[in-house]
Every structure is written in C-alpha cells, then in structure tokens.
Motif scaffolding. Structure first.
Motif, short mmCIF file in Angstrom:
data_model
loop_
_atom_site.label_atom_id
_atom_site.label_comp_id
_atom_site.label_asym_id
_atom_site.label_seq_id
_atom_site.Cartn_x
_atom_site.Cartn_y
_atom_site.Cartn_z
N SER A 90 24.16 -20.04 -28.49
CA SER A 90 23.65 -18.69 -28.71
C SER A 90 22.44 -18.36 -27.87
CB SER A 90 23.29 -18.51 -30.19
OG SER A 90 22.28 -19.44 -30.58
N ASP A 91 21.64 -19.36 -27.53
CA ASP A 91 20.38 -19.06 -26.86
C ASP A 91 19.94 -20.26 -26.03
OD1 ASP A 91 18.16 -17.65 -26.12
OD2 ASP A 91 16.99 -18.16 -27.90
N ALA A 92 19.04 -20.00 -25.11
CA ALA A 92 18.42 -21.06 -24.32
C ALA A 92 16.94 -20.74 -24.23
CB ALA A 92 19.04 -21.14 -22.93
N GLU A 93 16.10 -21.66 -24.65
CA GLU A 93 14.67 -21.42 -24.65
C GLU A 93 13.93 -22.56 -23.98
OE1 GLU A 93 12.75 -21.59 -28.49
OE2 GLU A 93 14.57 -22.49 -29.37
N GLY A 126 4.09 -32.97 -22.03
CA GLY A 126 3.60 -32.34 -20.81
C GLY A 126 4.66 -31.83 -19.86
N SER A 127 5.95 -32.14 -20.10
CA SER A 127 7.04 -31.66 -19.24
C SER A 127 7.85 -30.60 -19.98
CB SER A 127 7.94 -32.82 -18.82
OG SER A 127 8.55 -33.39 -19.95
N SER A 128 8.26 -29.60 -19.25
CA SER A 128 9.04 -28.51 -19.84
C SER A 128 10.52 -28.66 -19.52
CB SER A 128 8.52 -27.16 -19.34
OG SER A 128 8.68 -27.08 -17.93
N PHE A 129 11.35 -28.13 -20.38
CA PHE A 129 12.79 -28.18 -20.18
C PHE A 129 13.41 -27.03 -20.95
CE2 PHE A 129 11.69 -30.80 -23.79
CZ PHE A 129 12.57 -30.39 -24.78
N ILE A 130 14.68 -26.77 -20.64
CA ILE A 130 15.44 -25.72 -21.32
C ILE A 130 16.29 -26.35 -22.41
CG2 ILE A 130 17.12 -23.87 -21.07
CD1 ILE A 130 14.47 -23.29 -19.72
N ALA A 131 16.15 -25.87 -23.64
CA ALA A 131 16.94 -26.36 -24.76
C ALA A 131 17.97 -25.30 -25.14
CB ALA A 131 16.04 -26.68 -25.96
N TYR A 132 19.19 -25.74 -25.34
CA TYR A 132 20.30 -24.84 -25.66
C TYR A 132 20.59 -24.92 -27.17
CZ TYR A 132 20.90 -24.86 -20.61
OH TYR A 132 20.69 -24.74 -19.26
N SER A 133 20.67 -23.77 -27.80
CA SER A 133 20.91 -23.70 -29.25
C SER A 133 22.41 -23.72 -29.51
CB SER A 133 20.28 -22.43 -29.84
OG SER A 133 18.88 -22.44 -29.66
N PHE A 153 27.59 -23.98 -34.89
CA PHE A 153 28.98 -24.09 -35.35
C PHE A 153 28.95 -24.02 -36.87
CE2 PHE A 153 27.07 -28.17 -34.98
CZ PHE A 153 27.54 -28.94 -36.02
N GLY A 154 29.55 -22.94 -37.38
CA GLY A 154 29.52 -22.73 -38.82
C GLY A 154 28.09 -22.54 -39.31
N ASP A 155 27.71 -23.34 -40.28
CA ASP A 155 26.36 -23.27 -40.86
C ASP A 155 25.38 -24.22 -40.18
OD1 ASP A 155 27.40 -21.46 -42.68
OD2 ASP A 155 27.93 -23.03 -44.12
N TYR A 156 25.80 -24.92 -39.15
CA TYR A 156 24.95 -25.92 -38.50
C TYR A 156 24.36 -25.35 -37.20
CZ TYR A 156 26.90 -29.51 -41.59
OH TYR A 156 27.26 -30.25 -42.69
N GLU A 157 23.18 -25.83 -36.87
CA GLU A 157 22.54 -25.46 -35.61
C GLU A 157 21.70 -26.63 -35.12
OE1 GLU A 157 19.62 -22.06 -33.58
OE2 GLU A 157 20.13 -21.97 -35.72
N VAL A 158 21.76 -26.89 -33.83
CA VAL A 158 21.00 -27.97 -33.23
C VAL A 158 20.65 -27.57 -31.81
CG1 VAL A 158 23.07 -29.15 -32.38
CG2 VAL A 158 20.98 -30.46 -32.77
N LYS A 159 19.54 -28.08 -31.29
CA LYS A 159 19.10 -27.80 -29.92
C LYS A 159 19.23 -29.07 -29.09
CE LYS A 159 15.81 -24.03 -30.70
NZ LYS A 159 16.28 -23.66 -32.03
N ARG A 160 19.84 -28.93 -27.93
CA ARG A 160 20.00 -30.05 -27.01
C ARG A 160 19.70 -29.59 -25.59
NH1 ARG A 160 19.66 -34.53 -29.97
NH2 ARG A 160 21.25 -34.64 -31.63
N ARG A 161 19.12 -30.49 -24.80
CA ARG A 161 18.83 -30.19 -23.40
C ARG A 161 19.98 -30.66 -22.51
NH1 ARG A 161 13.58 -33.74 -22.11
NH2 ARG A 161 14.00 -32.91 -20.02
N TYR A 162 19.95 -30.22 -21.25
CA TYR A 162 21.07 -30.51 -20.35
C TYR A 162 21.27 -32.01 -20.17
CZ TYR A 162 23.72 -30.95 -16.04
OH TYR A 162 24.66 -31.31 -15.11
#
Length: 524
Positions: free
Chosen positions: A48-51, A57-64, A67-76
C-alpha cells in the motif's frame, strides 16, 4: 483451491483463507456473475505504501505489506534475501523474480536520490507485490514457514536468516541429498514432491561438483528440447518482445512531448490580435484537444508501464531463472555420470590388483614346489611385471636370492649375474629396513579399493534416486510455469487491448468536440 488441513501458524491459515476467497471470486467472474476480468493470479497481498525510515544512521525505503487484517513493513534487501533463501531451499522451483537493484547509471544520474526516486519506488511496489502474490499462490512455497515469518509483524528478519534452517544449508544444493532429506519418498521409480534442501549430507558432500562444460552422456531428449525451447523463449522475450515494447513506449513518449509543444503554440496563437472570434475559438479548441491528447498519452504510458512493460520484463527474468533450474538438473545428471565412471574405474583397478595377487601366489607356489627360496619382493615384482609367466627360476645363490644362470664362456653374462645378485641383496636389505611386506601391501590396496567401491555404489544409488526426484520436480514446476505463463500472457494481451481501446475512445471524443468547433468557422 487449497487442500491444506494442517497449518503451521495463524498466517499460514489466513493466507489460505484469502486464497480460497479469491478462488471463489474468480469462479463467479468466469460464470458471468460479474463483468469479464482478465485471467490473473490471486491478488491477495498488497503493498500500500513506501516510506523512508532510518536505522543506525542509515536511511532506507520500507514497503507496507497488507494482506487481510495483517500488515508488516519490509525493506528491499529483505525481499532479496527471502528469494535467495527460497532458491537455496528449492533449487528445482521456478521462484518468482524481484525487480533488480539500482543500476550504475541510475546511481550516477540520481546519486543519493536513487533510493528515493518516486518512479523507481512505484515500479518496485508493483513488482514486489507481484512477487509476493506469486509466492502465496504457489502450492508449496505458500506453505513454507520462512515465507510466513516474512509476513509476520514484529519478527526480526536478521534472526530468521540466522536460524538453523538457513545457516545449516550447504554451500551448494549439490552437497545435499533430496532423496535422503526428511519427507522424501521414492517407490517404483516414481516420486512424490521433492522435499526442500536439508543440511549437508556427508555422502553427497564427498561427490565432486562437476564442470558445466563436461558433456552429458545419458540425457533424455525432453531435457535437450527444454533447453532449446528456453533459449528461444529467452531470445523472444528479451531480444524481440521487450525490445519492441520499449521502442513503442519511447515513441509514444516523444509523441507526448511533441503534443505538449504544439498545444502551447496553438493556445498562444489563438490569443493573437486581429483574429476573428470564431477562428480564434476554433484554434483554442484545437489546442485544448492537443493538450488533452497529451494527457491521455501519458495515462496510456502509465498503463503500459504497469500492465505491459513490467510483466514482459518479469518474464524475461523468468528465462534466466529457468536456465538456473535446468543447470542444477544438469549438474545432478553429471554427478551420476561421473560416479558411474569412477565406479567402473575402481572395479577395473580391483580386478587388476586381484589378478596381480593371484599371479604372485601362483609364482610363490611354483618356486616353493621347486625348492627355491625367493624373497617376497622379488615374487611381487615378477608377478607384477610378468603376470601369467611361471617359468622355472634360473639359479639361486647360497643366500637364497634368485640370479640368472651363468653361461660357461660369456663374460657379459657373468657381469650381469653379479649385478643382479648385488641388486637383489640391496632390495632385500632396503625392504628389511622399511619393514615393507608386499603381500600386506597388496591386501591393503585391495581393501581400500573394495571400500571405495562400496562407497561409490552407495553414492550412485543415492544420486540416482536424487536425479529421479530432481527430474520429477523440475518437470512439475516447468509444467506449472507454462500454465502460469499462458494465463498471464493472455492477461497482458487483454490489458493491452483494453488500454488502447479506452485511449482511442477518449481521443475520439476529444477530437469530435474540436471538429465541431472548427465546423462553426465561416470560410468566407
């Protein structure tokens, strides 16, 4: 759709429930209860989103991931390591691809903004979503607990990667034996689904990894045909289809830019003084139509990127994945061939050793019968040099060493006899110093050869069973991929037709209005 009764966790159960709902929805679509939809995979997982996040100290993009009632953020990088683990666990599976890392060109142009470029992020969102949906649709990979851990919120992915399931994997899948892994079953020359790769098998690890350049003697025609088809498929998608699609995409982009320039010119021209009102209005309407066409071309380009370019590029990646699967199957086949060669060589070596041992025993028996004393070394050397030649010894010196018979009048023979006597004494002395027993040495060599043959026979049986499993699993996955490809290529063609129809209909409406404005201009 699903026939799973035992779920390993709540996420496993939830994913299969979502798949069942999607299957029922597709059946209703096919029965005509809902308007026609292109035949696609079950889209039960969404990104749904990428933030942008920061860690140490290091930045990265996490993808939301939702699926159903679950949500998790993972990076590339976590998506990438998940796919790597699945490829190591299931080397005969066609694991779906993920978008590639940033190219050197992207880093050179965008520099530090490469990871934050919105176009790249949106493209990754779509392709990573396709990757996850392909995983959960797979009958085996959807039940893999590592996949469930990836979907579980609050789980450290680093800990998952350091769990025994991953760390115990061999350096290469060839060091593991699928037929001896838990869950394996082989009967009557057929096999069930190949189990995932387990820890290193000591027997399999002793089998050398063959070179890919080595020729295969015993290869079925279907695998040769499969490799030829894969090469043609790769050339068609990568060299023809994808290239042509990108060319069309580029040309439409150039047309869009030309429309933008022309629209601005016409809109400016309509504002010039000393023009009739009806002509100025017609010119303005034509400029607005061109601006609208520019907007619609950009909308078409966005649709082409998501529904044509990315799926076509994905199937270009699949060609490389299939080649890797076929390469693993080929290496397993080569291991069987090489082990057969090694076994044949060891059997010939054992036959030679047994023959030499028999000849030495016969020679010793002949010498004993003739009442001649002979050193074990001389017997062994004679048997090895002249197996099957059991002529009577020529002469024996008082110390028991065999020497040639002396000719009565030949001085050269006397010199040779003296030399042989010295060499025999020297050999006897050296053997005594080294405490070498030739008979024991032969028995040791025969024992080692017999042990090696036993190991090779066990390895050959294991590798033959492995090859049965590998062939069956590879064929099953190729058949499944073929069905998936036909379904998704059809979906791409349907989407392409729909997007061009919608684009043409909107342009027709735009230019009809422009024509009506032009028709009002009085030519006089």
């Amino acid at each position: 759709m699903t026939e799973v009764d035992d779920y390993c966790c709540a996420i496993d159960r939830h994913l299969h429930e979502l798949l069942d709902e999607a299957s029922e929805q597709q059946q209703r679509n096919e029965q005509g209860e809902i308007g026609y939809q292109a035949p696609q995979f079950y889209n039960v997982v969404h990104i749904s989103d990428a933030e942008k996040l920061s860690d140490n100290g290091s930045s990265f993009i996490a993808y939301s991931i939702i699926f159903g009632d679950y949500e998790v953020k993972r990076r590339y990088s976590e998506f990438e390591s998940l796919r790597t683990c699945l490829c190591r666990l299931y080397p005969t599976f066609i694991v779906p691809p993920i978008p590639e890392k940033h190219s050197i060109t992207q880093y050179a142009v965008l520099q530090k903004r490469a990871k934050e470029d919105q176009y790249i992020i949106e493209r990754r969102k779509r392709m990573l979503e396709r990757f996850l949906n392909h995983l959960v649709e797979h009958p085996i990979l959807s039940s893999e607990h590592i996949v469930h851990r990836f979907f579980e919120n609050g789980v450290s992915w680093t800990e998952v990667l350091h769990s025994p399931v991953v760390t115990n994997l061999p350096k290469t899948p060839l060091y593991s034996s699928p037929s001896r892994s838990p869950g394996s079953s082989i009967a009557d020359g057929t096999s069930v689904q190949m189990p995932k790769i387990a820890a290193t098998n000591s027997l399999a690890a002793d089998v050398p990894v063959p070179s890919t350049l080595a020729p295969i003697r015993n290869v079925e025609a279907r695998w040769m045909d499969c490799e030829l088809f894969t090469n043609r498929y790769s050339n068609q998608f990568s060299g023809v289809v994808e290239k042509s699609e990108r060319k069309i995409y580029r040309k439409l982009g150039e047309l869009s830019g030309d429309y933008a320039e022309l629209g601005a010119v016409l809109n400016g021209f309509s504002l010039l003084d000393n023009q009739r009102e009806d002509l100025a209005a017609a010119i303005e309407k034509a400029g607005q139509a061109i601006d609208s066409s520019y907007i619609e071309i950009n909308a078409l380009l966005r649709s082409m990127e998501a529904d044509m370019s990315e799926p076509i590029h994905e199937y270009s990646q699949y060609a490389s994945i299939i080649k890797q699967v076929l390469r693993f199957r080929m290496l397993k086949n080569l291991q069987v061939d090489n082990t057969q060669d090694a076994l044949l060589y060891q059997k010939k070596k054992l036959d030679t050793l047994l023959q030499a041992d028999d000849e030495a025993k016969k020679l010793a028996q002949v010498l004993e019968t003739s009442g001649t004393k002979v050193s074990p070394t001389t017997t062994t050397a004679a048997a090895a040099a002249n197996p099957g030649d059991f002529s009577e010894p020529e002469d024996v010196d008082p110390n028991g060493f065999v020497t040639p018979q002396r000719a009565n009048t030949d001085a050269a023979s006397s010199v040779n006899a003296l030399g042989d006597g010295i060499m025999n004494r020297l050999t006897y002395a050296l053997n005594g110093m080294m405490d070498v027993d030739p008979e024991q040495m032969r028995r040791n060599q025969i024992g080692r050869a017999s042990d090696k043959i036993s190991i090779l026979e066990e390895q050959l049986e294991m590798l033959s069973n492995d090859l049965v499993l590998v062939n069956t699993s590879t064929q099953d996955n190729l058949d499944r991929f073929q069905k998936q490809k036909m379904r998704e290529v059809k979906a791409v063609l349907v989407a392409m037709s729909k997007m061009h129809l919608e684009w043409a209909e909107k342009n027709l409406e735009i230019w009809k209005e422009a024509k009506e404005a032009v028709d009002t201009v009085d030519a006089v």
